[in-house]
Design a protein around this motif. Structure first.
Motif, PDB file in Angstrom:
ATOM      1  N   UNK A   1      51.229  45.630  37.424  1.00  0.00           N
ATOM      2  CA  UNK A   1      50.956  44.262  37.894  1.00  0.00           C
ATOM      3  C   UNK A   1      49.492  44.166  38.331  1.00  0.00           C
ATOM      4  N   UNK A   2      48.886  43.017  38.003  1.00  0.00           N
ATOM      5  CA  UNK A   2      47.473  42.810  38.293  1.00  0.00           C
ATOM      6  C   UNK A   2      47.114  43.138  39.737  1.00  0.00           C
ATOM      7  N   UNK A   3      47.932  42.602  40.685  1.00  0.00           N
ATOM      8  CA  UNK A   3      47.572  42.759  42.094  1.00  0.00           C
ATOM      9  C   UNK A   3      47.631  44.229  42.504  1.00  0.00           C
ATOM     10  N   UNK A   4      48.571  44.970  41.880  1.00  0.00           N
ATOM     11  CA  UNK A   4      48.682  46.382  42.229  1.00  0.00           C
ATOM     12  C   UNK A   4      47.480  47.163  41.696  1.00  0.00           C
ATOM     13  N   UNK A   5      47.094  46.832  40.458  1.00  0.00           N
ATOM     14  CA  UNK A   5      45.941  47.515  39.860  1.00  0.00           C
ATOM     15  C   UNK A   5      44.686  47.267  40.687  1.00  0.00           C
ATOM     16  N   UNK A   6      44.496  46.011  41.131  1.00  0.00           N
ATOM     17  CA  UNK A   6      43.314  45.688  41.928  1.00  0.00           C
ATOM     18  C   UNK A   6      43.349  46.439  43.257  1.00  0.00           C
ATOM     19  N   UNK A   7      44.552  46.545  43.822  1.00  0.00           N
ATOM     20  CA  UNK A   7      44.686  47.203  45.112  1.00  0.00           C
ATOM     21  C   UNK A   7      44.402  48.700  44.983  1.00  0.00           C
TER      22      UNK A   7
ATOM     23  N   UNK B   1      41.771  33.467  44.544  1.00  0.00           N
ATOM     24  CA  UNK B   1      43.172  33.295  44.122  1.00  0.00           C
ATOM     25  C   UNK B   1      43.323  32.411  42.896  1.00  0.00           C
ATOM     26  N   UNK B   2      42.191  31.922  42.392  1.00  0.00           N
ATOM     27  CA  UNK B   2      42.230  31.132  41.157  1.00  0.00           C
ATOM     28  C   UNK B   2      41.925  32.053  39.984  1.00  0.00           C
ATOM     29  N   UNK B   3      42.552  31.897  38.834  1.00  0.00           N
ATOM     30  CA  UNK B   3      43.652  30.972  38.597  1.00  0.00           C
ATOM     31  C   UNK B   3      45.016  31.633  38.761  1.00  0.00           C
ATOM     32  N   UNK B   4      45.059  32.982  38.896  1.00  0.00           N
ATOM     33  CA  UNK B   4      46.357  33.660  38.739  1.00  0.00           C
ATOM     34  C   UNK B   4      47.353  33.358  39.852  1.00  0.00           C
ATOM     35  N   UNK B   5      46.874  33.324  41.104  1.00  0.00           N
ATOM     36  CA  UNK B   5      47.802  33.060  42.202  1.00  0.00           C
ATOM     37  C   UNK B   5      48.151  31.574  42.259  1.00  0.00           C
ATOM     38  N   UNK B   6      47.116  30.727  42.171  1.00  0.00           N
ATOM     39  CA  UNK B   6      47.373  29.285  42.317  1.00  0.00           C
ATOM     40  C   UNK B   6      48.238  28.749  41.176  1.00  0.00           C
ATOM     41  N   UNK B   7      48.253  29.455  40.049  1.00  0.00           N
ATOM     42  CA  UNK B   7      49.089  28.992  38.942  1.00  0.00           C
ATOM     43  C   UNK B   7      50.394  29.768  38.847  1.00  0.00           C
ATOM     44  N   UNK B   8      50.629  30.662  39.790  1.00  0.00           N
ATOM     45  CA  UNK B   8      51.931  31.317  39.846  1.00  0.00           C
ATOM     46  C   UNK B   8      52.093  32.523  38.940  1.00  0.00           C
ATOM     47  N   UNK B   9      50.994  33.008  38.316  1.00  0.00           N
ATOM     48  CA  UNK B   9      51.092  34.172  37.433  1.00  0.00           C
ATOM     49  C   UNK B   9      51.282  35.438  38.265  1.00  0.00           C
TER      50      UNK B   9
ATOM     51  N   UNK C   1      30.833  38.919  43.488  1.00  0.00           N
ATOM     52  CA  UNK C   1      30.701  38.712  42.049  1.00  0.00           C
ATOM     53  C   UNK C   1      32.117  38.594  41.477  1.00  0.00           C
ATOM     54  N   UNK C   2      32.406  37.426  40.874  1.00  0.00           N
ATOM     55  CA  UNK C   2      33.780  37.116  40.469  1.00  0.00           C
ATOM     56  C   UNK C   2      34.114  37.728  39.112  1.00  0.00           C
ATOM     57  N   UNK C   3      34.240  39.065  39.081  1.00  0.00           N
ATOM     58  CA  UNK C   3      34.444  39.754  37.798  1.00  0.00           C
ATOM     59  C   UNK C   3      35.807  39.458  37.194  1.00  0.00           C
ATOM     60  N   UNK C   4      36.758  38.984  38.017  1.00  0.00           N
ATOM     61  CA  UNK C   4      38.094  38.730  37.490  1.00  0.00           C
ATOM     62  C   UNK C   4      38.200  37.344  36.867  1.00  0.00           C
ATOM     63  N   UNK C   5      37.119  36.569  36.952  1.00  0.00           N
ATOM     64  CA  UNK C   5      37.175  35.201  36.421  1.00  0.00           C
ATOM     65  C   UNK C   5      36.285  35.043  35.208  1.00  0.00           C
ATOM     66  N   UNK C   6      36.725  34.128  34.306  1.00  0.00           N
ATOM     67  CA  UNK C   6      35.955  33.914  33.092  1.00  0.00           C
ATOM     68  C   UNK C   6      34.997  32.746  33.230  1.00  0.00           C
ATOM     69  N   UNK C   7      35.227  31.896  34.249  1.00  0.00           N
ATOM     70  CA  UNK C   7      34.502  30.624  34.288  1.00  0.00           C
ATOM     71  C   UNK C   7      33.309  30.585  35.234  1.00  0.00           C
ATOM     72  N   UNK C   8      33.257  31.501  36.222  1.00  0.00           N
ATOM     73  CA  UNK C   8      32.143  31.474  37.174  1.00  0.00           C
ATOM     74  C   UNK C   8      31.638  32.891  37.400  1.00  0.00           C
TER      75      UNK C   8
ATOM     76  N   UNK D   1      51.732  24.112  45.607  1.00  0.00           N
ATOM     77  CA  UNK D   1      50.748  23.371  46.406  1.00  0.00           C
ATOM     78  C   UNK D   1      50.089  24.356  47.370  1.00  0.00           C
ATOM     79  N   UNK D   2      48.758  24.366  47.374  1.00  0.00           N
ATOM     80  CA  UNK D   2      48.043  25.379  48.148  1.00  0.00           C
ATOM     81  C   UNK D   2      47.237  24.749  49.279  1.00  0.00           C
ATOM     82  N   UNK D   3      47.426  25.282  50.480  1.00  0.00           N
ATOM     83  CA  UNK D   3      46.563  24.896  51.593  1.00  0.00           C
ATOM     84  C   UNK D   3      45.278  25.695  51.450  1.00  0.00           C
ATOM     85  N   UNK D   4      44.162  24.975  51.303  1.00  0.00           N
ATOM     86  CA  UNK D   4      42.884  25.634  51.066  1.00  0.00           C
ATOM     87  C   UNK D   4      41.900  25.155  52.122  1.00  0.00           C
TER      88      UNK D   4
END
Ligand SMILES: [Zn+2]
Ligand SMILES: [Zn+2]
Length: 924
Positions: free
Chosen positions: A670-676, A104-112, A87-94, A233-236
């Protein structure tokens, strides 16, 4: 999308003698080492050739394949990452994760936010409901839940990890050296991919008719229908772990390698014999036909019967059973994962998707003649099987089973009601002469009444029911994307604040500031004041805005609302209050009582959600909250209604946290630290944007990302009193509660009412309930007695009225004004007259008691005896004809009718006209 040829001019292809060919069947360009290759290698251009004849050295189970994939990439410098929630609770769109890149969308892929590792490898469970109708018919090519093997490299400007060449090389080596597939049997199809707001060229790797991987080179952001190049550029890659497993096993269907035990179990319970040869042939055929259309499926079965020299009806039944078994296996696994993350089946958001799957499963079970209880047995099996790897399934076992049980029960009730509704709709359609069920009616029947097209078809045999082939996919699609983002701020103000310096925020550092000095930077439309700094909290995170005053010179103006637009905070002044000039020094003063109350209520929502989680289970999530000064509400996801006992327990748990006076700590992280550190549970209030999150922590009780204002410690909340529980929607319980002095006021009010009641009843408080029960008993007895009196009185009245009745063409007319009389008594007299004398017509006018005198409410009751009706009289018609005299309306049946109007002064005239109306009617 036209893709430039140069996108695929990759050294790996050149160095290894790959040729670029064009598939004569589908027209795609593809790369192969085999000069005699005849097509792109993907079904339907290339039929499956691996069924019963896998192209690999060894066979792998799903677990072994996952390990092989991760181990291989780890050996090649990738860091393994644990799967994210589904369940993608960190996303607003899905709502649900549909690919590993969603993590990793959108924060990692956009460099935030930096990636958790680079490069990394992950096997991510994903759910896609877009091909729901094909899960089953395509024998395993389509699944709703699958594991996506993601090897991801994030290429930052000046910090290249790897790109196309290495991506394809790694893929090819795993297949050939790792699994022993012959290099010339692999084809790479050119393609362009788009998803989750990003896009880029990709190659699809195919073997023996099966597409097993998609290697995407993500380099665009999709914006306003166009493409913008991303700095990163992301290898996906998407390695279909289930398809890889299937390829190595060459099993009769794609479901067999994933669900060997589950398929056996369902087939065993349903008494379905599994015929491997039939299944294998059907799978082979399925790769060459377009099964998205009904005709394709009919054709497949006809050809299969011919090929195996079997009776078509027998093939039809066998395949229908297999499709149902496949769908049950697939859907129950998806449900296990979704429910394990606290989603409650409902009519909205991800809950809707869970319900869709649950209901479809129940229908498939019915098709197999299995009852709802089979669902729970199969679910146990799934939890046991997948819980080995995904331990959250085992931890949530009882919640999953309980939620499913409740959902099955709800579905049975819905169906029962839906059938009644359907019968009404069918009647309406027939009346309109419509022979076909419109699509919007079908959708509505499904959405609101749980009736699927197949059930509708069974119940309405004479109405054509023709749902589109992808009915469920369409329904799922409508509910899968675009979470609603409430737009509170006027769009127009956005442009107006552009270029204004961000407002310095004082309420976070020191939430206790009541009064502050600031400078006016801008005034918009004379009502919105922008200051250089502010302690006013703007509406957000479910907390309403602060109110207060701004003082400047000798003026004192009201601040009635505060909104935040981007980084600028707007203070809205009260109507008619003069705005301070730009550049003025002002003193801001916050309505402190109100703010204190808001902080208490807000802090209490954190305390209550922690209590709900502990009392109800880990599925209890915050579904919404509104913190106001007087009372607040907190919506919690739960599949049952809260009992009064549970409500009392929640209050007690909250009280315990309050008296422990635990500090409420706020920190930026930082977001990633809080999630971890805390997991995805921090997104209780929904997705939060930004690189840094503000984390609110109440000891070990609750941790959330939250931008509101809170008390310093739980002790300041004081009392938490739940005032009521509402059910805003299925699967959500709404707590209405108050804190501190507000809570006390509610309790005092309740006590005051109790005292008054106790006085009025003349009973002490602990005997009040018995006193009321006794009163009710007494009332019942009195009513009984009264009705005996009314009957007796009516009987006398009826005799009297019949004695005075006028004779008109053989019928007896009683037309009389009864004056002020109760409705029950009037009804009794009216019906008795018609019963006592079959030739009688009673026209009884009366004025309703207590409903205004004179020009008040007037009523006319008309009853006709059997013989009178035979002579052409119709009580309903008479009532209708008399209604205009009392300025109202009327109607009814031949034996009884009534009229009601606002003009009682018309009664005498109505009674005079009655005779004429009767004569007219009897003449016909
Ligand atoms: Zn092709
Ligand atoms: Zn908060």
């Amino acid at each position: 999308m036209e893709i430039g040829e140069e996108e695929f001019s990759i050294p790996f292809f050149k160095d290894n003698g790959f040729l670029r060919l064009r598939c004569p069947v589908c027209g795609s360009f593809y790369w192969t080492q085999n000069p005699d290759s005849r097509n792109c290698g993907d079904a339907p251009c290339q039929p499956y050739t691996f069924i019963g004849d896998p192209p690999t050295r060894a066979r792998y189970s799903l677990d072994e394949m996952r390990d092989k994939f991760i181990g291989y990439f780890e050996a090649h410098g990738h860091t393994p990452i644990s799967p994210y929630p589904i369940v993608a609770r960190w996303r607003e769109d899905v709502y649900l994760v549909g690919a590993s890149i969603y993590n990793f969308q959108p924060y990692v892929t956009e460099g935030v936010v930096p990636p958790p590792a680079n490069p990394l490898v992950i096997s991510q469970p994903c759910i896609r409901l877009t091909d729901l109708d094909l899960v089953g018919p395509t024998n395993g090519r389509h699944l709703t839940i699958f594991e996506m093997g993601g090897a991801h490299a994030f290429n930052f400007p000046g910090r290249e990890v790897y790109w196309k060449d290495e991506t394809i090389r790694l893929h090819h080596e795993l297949l050939t050296e790792g699994l022993g597939v012959r290099s010339e049997d692999v084809t790479y199809k050119e393609h362009f991919w788009s998803g989750g707001g990003n896009a880029g060229p990709d190659v699809e790797a195919c073997i023996s008719g099966l597409e097993i991987s998609t290697l995407v080179f993500m380099k665009y952001k999709v914006e306003d229908g166009g493409l913008r190049e991303l700095p990163i550029r992301t290898v996906d890659t998407g390695y279909g772990i289930e398809r890889w497993t299937w390829l190595t096993q060459g099993s009769p269907s794609g479901f067999h390698p994933i669900y060997p035990e589950v398929i056996e179990e369902i087939a065993g319970e349903a008494g379905v014999k599994l015929d491997s040869r039939l299944i294998a042939e059907s799978t082979r055929l399925s790769s060459t036909l377009n099964l998205e259309r009904h005709e394709g499926r009919v054709e497949a079965r006809r050809r299969l019967a011919e090929l195996l020299n079997l009776d078509l009806r027998m093939v039809d039944e066998a395949l229908s059973n297999m499709e149902a078994i496949y769908a049950v296996a697939d859907h129950t696994k998806a449900l296990a994962f979704i429910l394990s993350e606290g989603v409650i089946p409902s009519n909205v958001e991800e809950g809707y998707l869970a319900r869709l799957l649950a209901r479809r499963t129940l229908r498939m079970l019915r098709r197999l003649d299995l009852g709802d209880e089979a669902l729970l047995r199969i679910m146990e099996l799934q939890i046991h099987r997948w819980g080995r790897t995904f331990t959250q399934l085992r931890e949530m076992r009882s919640e999953i089973l309980d939620a499913l049980n409740v959902e099955a029960e709800k579905y049975r009730r819905t169906l029962k009601r839906g059938v009644e509704k359907l019968n009404r709709i069918i009647g309406q359609l027939r009346e309109k002469g419509l022979g076909e069920m419109p699509m919007e009616v079908l959708t509505q029947l499904y959405d609101s009444h749980g009736l699927d097209p197949e059930t509708v078809k069974e119940l309405a045999p004479d109405i054509a029911v023709n749902p589109p082939e992808d009915f469920y996919s369409r329904i799922a699609q409508r509910h899968s994307t675009v979470k609603a983002s409430p737009e509170t701020v006027e769009e127009r103000l956005k442009a107006r604040v552009e270029g204004i310096k961000p407002t310095e925020i004082l309420y976070y550092e020191r939430p206790e500031i009541k009064k502050f000095k600031a400078k006016v930077l801008e005034v918009i439309d004379d009502v919105y004041v922008v200051l250089d700094r502010t302690a006013f909290y703007p509406e957000g995170g479910g907390q309403v805005a602060d109110q207060g005053h701004l003082g400047y010179g000798d003026k004192h103006v009201r601040v009635v609302d505060v909104q935040r637009i981007g980084k600028v905070i707007l203070h809205r002044l009260g109507d008619g209050d003069p705005s301070p000039p730009v550049g003025a020094e002002v003193v801001g003063e916050i309505d402190w009582e109100r703010r204190l109350s808001l902080m208490r209520h807000h802090t209490a929502t954190h305390i209550l959600i922690g209590a709900a989680r502990r009392l109800l289970g880990n599925h209890a999530w915050q579904a919404g909250a509104r913190k106001e000064a007087d009372r607040s509400r907190l919506d919690i996801t739960h599949y049952r209604h809260l009992t009064p006992k549970e409500v009392a327990l929640l209050e007690e748990m909250a009280c315990n946290i309050v008296v422990q006076d635990i500090p409420v700590e706020a920190s930026w992280m930082p977001r990633e630290e809080a999630e971890r550190l805390y997991g995805f549970r921090i997104y209780q209030g929904g997705a939060v944007p930004g690189k840094e999150l503000r984390i609110i922590r109440i000891g070990e009780w609750d941790v959330e990302a939250c931008g509101g204002t809170h008390c310093h410690s739980t002790g300041q909340v004081g009392l938490v009193k739940i005032l009521g529980v509402e059910h805003p929607q299925d699967g959500v319980e709404r707590l209405i509660f108050a804190t501190g002095p507000q809570a006390l006021r509610h309790i005092q009010e309740a006590y005051r009412i109790l005292e008054e009641l106790s006085g009025a009843l003349g009973a002490p408080r602990d005997e009040m309930v018995q006193a009321v029960e006794a009163l009710k008993e007494k009332e019942k007895a009195l009513e009984k007695e009264l009705s005996r009196y009314v009957k007796a009185a009516s009987t006398r009245k009826v005799e009297e009225l019949l004695g005075e009745a006028a004779e008109i063409d053989g019928v007896k007319l009683v037309a009389v004004d009864l004056g002020y009389i109760g409705e029950a008594e009037a009804m009794e007299i009216s019906s008795q007259i018609a019963r006592r004398n079959p030739y009688a017509v009673a026209i009884l006018a009366f004025k309703e008691e207590g409903k205004g005198r004179g020009f008040g409410t007037a009523r006319i009751l008309v009853s006709a005896g059997e013989e009178a009706i035979r002579r052409g009289l119709n009580a309903g018609e008479v009532a209708k004809a008399l209604a205009p005299y009392i300025r109202g309306g009327g109607g009814g049946r031949p034996y009884f009718g009534q009229a009601g109007g606002v003009d009682a002064s018309g009664i005498p005239r109505a009674l005079r006209e009655a005779e004429g109306i009767l004569r007219e009617m009897m003449r016909g």
